[in-house]
Design an enzyme around this catalytic site. Structure first.
Site, PDB file in Angstrom:
ATOM      1  N   PRO A 121       0.788  -1.227   0.000  1.00 18.19           N
ATOM      2  CA  PRO A 121       0.000   0.000   0.000  1.00 18.19           C
ATOM      3  C   PRO A 121       0.822   1.279   0.000  1.00 18.19           C
ATOM      4  O   PRO A 121       1.855   1.359   0.652  1.00 18.19           O
ATOM      5  CB  PRO A 121      -0.827  -0.102   1.284  1.00 18.19           C
ATOM      6  N   ASN A 122       0.349   2.260  -0.737  1.00 18.27           N
ATOM      7  CA  ASN A 122       0.895   3.612  -0.829  1.00 18.27           C
ATOM      8  C   ASN A 122       2.145   3.687  -1.689  1.00 18.27           C
ATOM      9  O   ASN A 122       2.641   4.795  -1.909  1.00 18.27           O
ATOM     10  CB  ASN A 122       1.177   4.207   0.564  1.00 18.27           C
ATOM     11  N   HIS A 154      12.891  -3.488   1.707  1.00 18.42           N
ATOM     12  CA  HIS A 154      12.409  -2.184   2.182  1.00 18.42           C
ATOM     13  C   HIS A 154      13.281  -1.098   1.594  1.00 18.42           C
ATOM     14  O   HIS A 154      14.509  -1.222   1.615  1.00 18.42           O
ATOM     15  CB  HIS A 154      12.445  -2.113   3.710  1.00 18.42           C
ATOM     16  N   ASN A 214       7.860  -5.983  -1.358  1.00 16.79           N
ATOM     17  CA  ASN A 214       7.957  -4.825  -0.463  1.00 16.79           C
ATOM     18  C   ASN A 214       6.600  -4.682   0.203  1.00 16.79           C
ATOM     19  O   ASN A 214       5.677  -4.124  -0.375  1.00 16.79           O
ATOM     20  CB  ASN A 214       8.315  -3.567  -1.251  1.00 16.79           C
ATOM     21  N   ALA A 268       3.365  -0.900   4.589  1.00 19.13           N
ATOM     22  CA  ALA A 268       2.789  -0.870   5.935  1.00 19.13           C
ATOM     23  C   ALA A 268       2.278  -2.229   6.393  1.00 19.13           C
ATOM     24  O   ALA A 268       2.160  -2.466   7.599  1.00 19.13           O
ATOM     25  CB  ALA A 268       1.656   0.156   6.010  1.00 19.13           C
ATOM     26  N   TYR A 306      12.015   8.328   1.039  1.00 19.62           N
ATOM     27  CA  TYR A 306      11.801   7.300   0.031  1.00 19.62           C
ATOM     28  C   TYR A 306      12.419   7.619  -1.327  1.00 19.62           C
ATOM     29  O   TYR A 306      12.308   6.823  -2.254  1.00 19.62           O
ATOM     30  CB  TYR A 306      10.297   7.051  -0.141  1.00 19.62           C
ATOM     31  N   ARG A 350       5.608  10.942  -1.861  1.00 19.44           N
ATOM     32  CA  ARG A 350       5.457  10.727  -0.420  1.00 19.44           C
ATOM     33  C   ARG A 350       6.815  10.782   0.276  1.00 19.44           C
ATOM     34  O   ARG A 350       7.674   9.985  -0.023  1.00 19.44           O
ATOM     35  CB  ARG A 350       4.839   9.344  -0.202  1.00 19.44           C
ATOM     36  N   ARG A 386      14.611   4.240  10.844  1.00 21.54           N
ATOM     37  CA  ARG A 386      13.587   5.275  10.726  1.00 21.54           C
ATOM     38  C   ARG A 386      12.545   5.261  11.835  1.00 21.54           C
ATOM     39  O   ARG A 386      12.159   6.278  12.358  1.00 21.54           O
ATOM     40  CB  ARG A 386      12.880   5.155   9.383  1.00 21.54           C
ATOM     41  N   GLU A 414      12.266 -10.180   1.003  1.00 13.49           N
ATOM     42  CA  GLU A 414      11.583  -8.988   1.517  1.00 13.49           C
ATOM     43  C   GLU A 414      12.490  -7.778   1.306  1.00 13.49           C
ATOM     44  O   GLU A 414      13.654  -7.792   1.712  1.00 13.49           O
ATOM     45  CB  GLU A 414      11.324  -9.207   3.017  1.00 13.49           C
TER      46      GLU A 414
END
Lengths: 145, 145, 145, 145, 145, 145, 145, 145, 145, 145, 145, 145
Positions: free
Chosen positions: E10-11, E103, E74, E77, E23, E18, E110, E101
């Protein structure tokens, strides 16, 4: 003339280059001069040492125990987990030597996520947040008491 | 001549009669004399006060804020929960006044069950475990810095 | 004409000089004017008070209980620990008076390390994060409901 | 004429039939009318939507981000765990759009066992406990600020 | 020619707009091009997808399971709470497909307040903190192993 | 020709004989060859070292700091408690050197009872679960970025 | 004739009007009469006081310390957080005065969410759950012991 | 003839291929047949459904609420965090419909690291650890009660 | 003739002078004689060593691993945090060597505030609270088993 | 003439020989005499019993339930974990019998590491810290109420 | 004809008189009849027992182990802490006997403050919330499986 | 000739049939013979007993207290919660009798989810992980000390 050990833990050899906005610009060699001359003013012989090694620090505390010396200790990162260092300090506490724990910055203000000091419970006193002036306050506390 | 407020929290009016093996035999009036004369040596005007009231302590911190005075604070039991006192101290921190937190005994050594200080994060420095000599160290720290 | 108490806790007398980037530039006297005039528009008599003292705040809540007044309360730092204030508020809740808890800044956004509000569970409603406008929203909520 | 999105999370389509003693008797269609007419009074165009789907709610927040609209959000049960929704809301926060979180009942009073809101930290303000009147307060807050 | 699914949660459709300081400036379409061309260099067919929907992501993982494809994921959230996604990933682990996985930022650096990844325990490997380059490292890891 | 330090913590001298089903059959000397030849392919001079000693590891990090070298670090068991190592790594972070944390196995999958890494928060990136291939990915990440 | 202080904390001035189903219908003035007449039966002079103020309560404890009086204390909400009150009570404990902590209702039965009493550890005895009869039991305990 | 909804959450479409040593060899289509024929024996119409989507599951629960149907629910991974699903189930509880939570394996025996069920508190009953036979027990419980 | 390593961690070189009421009056050299002569009685060659250094202790454990020796280990303060030592011990466990953890005093009785042993989970057996006799019991356990 | 059961849990048969500085010198037979004669003064028939057996204690509570007797209970070590005893006591609470929990010493002062009482929440009242006088206070409370 | 033990823990002899709104009106003797006749229908010999004694319950579990009987167990309050009972049940699990844990009410719904069941992890299955019908479901599960 | 009680808690009567891979193949009667003959070698009379009953175990500890006997205790599952047993053991500790806690397997290695021993803090020494040999070590420890 009384003698005092001023012992410094890991990464303090990098003083002055490591996060100067937190730890100030003074280097380890400034710190040594500052402690020595403050000691001279107060009539104390001051022996300043630094190591990154846990067992060397323990040996120095044991040396203070055997020679009945007072100690000013900045345990740096060992503050947070070195029970081995703590056990050595506890020996001092049960003798007539005194141990003063010094931190250059105020650890409560700076870092909320770490554990508390495991050293404090066996220290005579704690001084934190005064930069290298904290060492002078510690020497004076030993002198006046 | 610079002026310093030395503020003392609840039950310190009983100094000398309360657990003398922990807090020593000096009374509040000894403490006042000791701070005043130490201040005089250092060329500082020292105003020593004590109260059991949280809001009076807050008013005094606000007074220091408005008159731009440095503060030496022994928050006593308020150390552990008074966020109202903490908020007042945080104001000082954002100004040019300095706040030094003093404890007569070493709270880390004495009491393991209490929460940590809620004041430390907004103090310039912390001095603990030196009896009333801690006040002299605090005044000297303000003087030399 | 209905009457409302608008009660403010410790350090809110410093509004405007304390961390203005968080709390804004309005002072307590602006806040008083703002609440009074908002109340006037809505046909409500608004009595705005501030204290640093927990027991004075409790007395005011008890006064509201006895006179059956609604209350807008900004508990400030008492939010986090004053069970005594909470007990007084719980009394209101069991009567016909309403209690609206107001925070100028959004405490969830600002401070993650503190406990939650001990007041919220006994409040009718909570308004947070709107600066002093939050007081107007609270008065309007009392008016419209 | 400014436009506002009023977004409602899962199960709010059942408003009125679900635990009316907690959530009141108003249905979703009452809520839509109430928000629309309140908006009209304030000169705002109000677009009220409801969904049980997390990703639809995220898309609407992204739409608000791109069209620079303000948002009134009742996240309902997503309040407690939807970090995906939270990340979408965080984007709004870094732009000029405002996000107001609304809860019909006071979650602090009603449910002690749940986690806190994961949305609040990225909201401009929070309004809770006023029934559907909370939406009117939120719209007014956007209007007056 | 081996095929790999590169799945984004998501996002991530908002990548580039963003919080670019966290990012980076690359958009989702840059990311798609970057993964496709990196795959081409390595002789892999790369299918890059994004969704805000938890169940669509689960369907894609199930598709990989049935077609015996490797996956670069990825989870955004969903990292922090989607046990449904985790269960789907656990199925992959018990087959011959691999799951990496990724990120974009280093979540440990962070964000201290969130829970850890619920996905990591069922991933073959984890790559975090390298921006979109992390996807290239993941593809290379699949290629070389 | 750029130079990189590849540093390995305690017990990695036993690689190949310690739990081969978790750590694989490669020995430390294989690892050294693998890193050196991978570095040669990428045009990097790679200096691979191993120690069981916390202070030697700290000295190597300080050396990297002074010589402005990038570091690939497998902290092994120090991952879980060495704040002294962490402080040294934090120094790197504030300079232009990069630090990549590598784990041969995926610690999230293997061990649920230990604390998380205290190093990750000060690393540029983390790579875990790829066996000794993880070192090659780390070198490539330094090369390509 | 021995004298006893019976001290009551915040909101107990509202006894009888506050949650009578929990605290009973007796008012503070009934309580005063009840304690005084019980004391008279037992040949004790009983001085019953109430305050909402933490520092007044502390002063009264200090008065008991200086006049060597026994104390019956209902700390009300201060039970849960007043370390300042606790420190004052600890002084009594180290003297020959006795301190009996009384609660009208059984706090263990009524409130599961609050912390325990911070006073109990420095009390001679605790009596809870007997309504205002608990005061009579406390006076009798002082009398018979 | 009474009607029952048998609802299955995420990944149960993979029944039979996912960890058969835990979940058995029966597939979703076996499960559907088994529930339907068990229902037929008991004179109940059974409608078996599966979805990976949280909001679809919520809609089905809402449908049961409106049509006053009983529900047998295997929430799968939603068990551990879906407060949105829980809120929908709570609605059923306040009506005359019954909800029986079924787990194929015994979650207490299998997984110690997950949170408990957030659904159980709003279920009429819980049946766990009996494989697909658990569905038959649930239908019988609805029938006999 | 079988050979056993008896390894002692930090501060045990101070045995006899450190808190003798807890650790007894025997010194390290007594301990060495005691272990050697006990070994001789049992027909075992016993090599007793002490170090304050974590990495030296790890080297000794690795030596035991390579020479297939049994080990009696008193980890002293490393008990509480040295995962590096633990990893070395875990290697022993997977071989045919045995590791017996010995503590001179009973750590459960003495210190409630420390973490448990991180070594115990990889030890064959634990003996605690018997003073230096515990070493003899450990040797006998190795001999008889 | 009303009858009361005075029930004593495990190890109270050793009263007088077990830690007399904590529990006093009175033996169980003194306790029996003391309770019986106090009861006689108050016109109550008192039946004092002791057992080390959890199920015998439960049977006695059930006997009180059936015969509608009041109970004075010193649960001793069962205080901390016997939910079986607690359930039996809860039955009393729902009837007209009363249950008073008595502790000879003040458990809050003596032992900080144990859990709280699991009995208190179902007791009418609690009396702790008065030695065997606590039994007399309990009988009187039953008599006067 | 297969035989099953149906075992009931403390206070279940009071079934019917203890909190009937939670546990229903059926008494233990109803329960015995109900289980026996349900068993007869299913062709099983059912032996129903109840005890308040932990060791008697353990002996019965051991008897089932030795005679290879299946067990239906309602551990009542022992659910929450009896590791002794649990160890006995674990023995059954490692044999061919099955153990089904039954609770009359839904413990998740009723009591949030207690620990979870310590028995569940060693049970074959769990049935909760169906009143005494739960015993019939358990017997059927044993029969059909 | 000195006498020793060797006491064994619940389920140890099943030794040999319960999880032999953890507890070994020796039965209780082997254990009795082994302890008796080991005692005979050491010139000690050894009385070995086993019970599943908490109160019987307490009585035996009280018997040891009165007869001034040393005790070897394997508390089995009572290790984890029996404060009643612990109180009985604490009595021994304050007398001249010694108590040695023995576990057949190493509980730290076997079970991470249980609480620690509540007995250890009142034991003279602890021996764990040596199978039934641990009893011989305990007897020898009593003999040699």
């Amino acid at each position: 003339m009384s003698k005092v050990l001023v012992l410094n833990g890991p990464n303090l050899n990098m003083l002055g280059s490591r996060e100067p906005e937190v730890y100030g610009n003074a280097t380890l060699s400034h710190l040594i001069d500052f402690c020595t001359s403050t000691g001279a003013e107060l009539g104390m012989e001051v022996d300043v040492r630094q190591t990154n090694s846990e067992d060397e620090l323990i040996r120095w505390i044991q040396e203070a125990f055997e020679q009945k010396l007072d100690v000013v200790l900045n345990p740096a990162a060992f503050t947070h987990y070195s029970y081995a260092l703590r056990d050595a300090c506890a020996m001092l506490k049960s003798s007539n030597s005194r141990l003063i724990e010094v931190h250059i910055s105020n650890p409560h203000a700076r870092e909320t996520f770490r554990h508390n000091s495991v050293i404090s419970a066996v220290a005579s006193g704690v001084i934190a947040g005064f930069g290298i002036q904290g060492y002078a306050l510690a020497l004076r506390a030993l002198h006046d008491n």
